[in-house]
Design an enzyme around this catalytic site. Structure first.
Site, PDB file in Angstrom:
ATOM      1  CB  SER A  27      -0.600   0.151   1.196  1.00  8.93           C
ATOM      2  OG  SER A  27      -2.300  -0.887   1.443  1.00  8.93           O
ATOM      3  CG  HIS A  30      -2.232   3.493   3.463  1.00 13.12           C
ATOM      4  ND1 HIS A  30      -3.403   3.166   4.390  1.00 13.12           N
ATOM      5  CD2 HIS A  30      -2.145   2.075   3.294  1.00 13.12           C
ATOM      6  CE1 HIS A  30      -3.690   2.194   3.842  1.00 13.12           C
ATOM      7  NE2 HIS A  30      -2.269   2.108   3.421  1.00 13.12           N
TER       8      HIS A  30
END
Length: 200
Positions: free
Chosen positions: A114, A166
């Site tokens: 991610s 993230h």
């Protein structure tokens, strides 16, 4: 294909988060290689599908000549995103643990690609702000807002997702997109300019 093969191997061997994931505790113990293994490992098939679908949608960055140098640029900065976002998230953990005494971040373990997906999303947002990002064929986001929209959206639908991981990808993505991290393109341009000066 590579990520699917890794996922299949992990499932077949019964490898869990604790074996390949990145955490502050394991980094302190010297397991820096986990920055790489954590990024390339997915424990859940849903996690794998989500990341690979988003990565496929972002594949346009490899083809935009004025953004990069094709495959070499793409692979180079993918590795940069893996390493720097991993180091950045560990730095955030360190700050939260020592400054605010939040011991939770000492043991929380992250896996998945991610960080790179969010990084490329951010680079594309900087370089091509008018583009749109299509996710799963039914969700279309203006690329300029996509990194933070996706950050919030992912945090809501997948509460166990690493918000800081993230966010680290987004921060490193902006650093690359804004030219704060110089890489292959910059070195090549410098060499070309130097050669031109010598020949003239």
């Amino acid at each position: 294909g590579i990520f699917s093969a890794i996922w299949f191997y992990i499932q077949k061997k019964g490898i869990g988060y604790s074996h390949v994931g990145l955490s502050y505790e394991t980094a302190v113990e010297g397991h820096w290689w986990r920055i790489i293994t954590s990024a390339f490992s997915h424990i859940s098939v849903l996690h794998l599908v989500f990341n690979m679908s988003a990565l496929w949608s972002l594949g346009v960055v490899e083809q935009l000549g004025h953004i990069g140098l094709g495959v070499k640029y793409y692979l180079h900065y993918s590795l940069v995103l893996v390493v720097l976002s991993g180091l950045l998230v560990l730095g955030m953990y360190h700050f939260l643990i020592l400054r605010f005494k939040i011991e939770y971040f000492r043991r929380v373990t992250a896996v998945g690609y991610s960080c790179v997906v969010f990084g490329w999303m951010t680079i594309l947002a900087v370089k091509q702000p008018s583009s749109k990002l299509d996710l799963f064929g039914f969700l279309s986001l203006p690329i300029s807002f996509a990194p933070f929209e996706s950050l919030i959206f992912t945090s809501i639908i997948v509460p166990q997702a690493s918000f800081l991981g993230h966010l680290s990808g987004i921060i490193v993505g902006y650093a690359i997109g804004w030219g704060l991290i110089h890489g292959m393109k910059d070195r090549k341009s410098t060499r070309l300019n130097s050669s031109h000066k010598r020949s003239s």
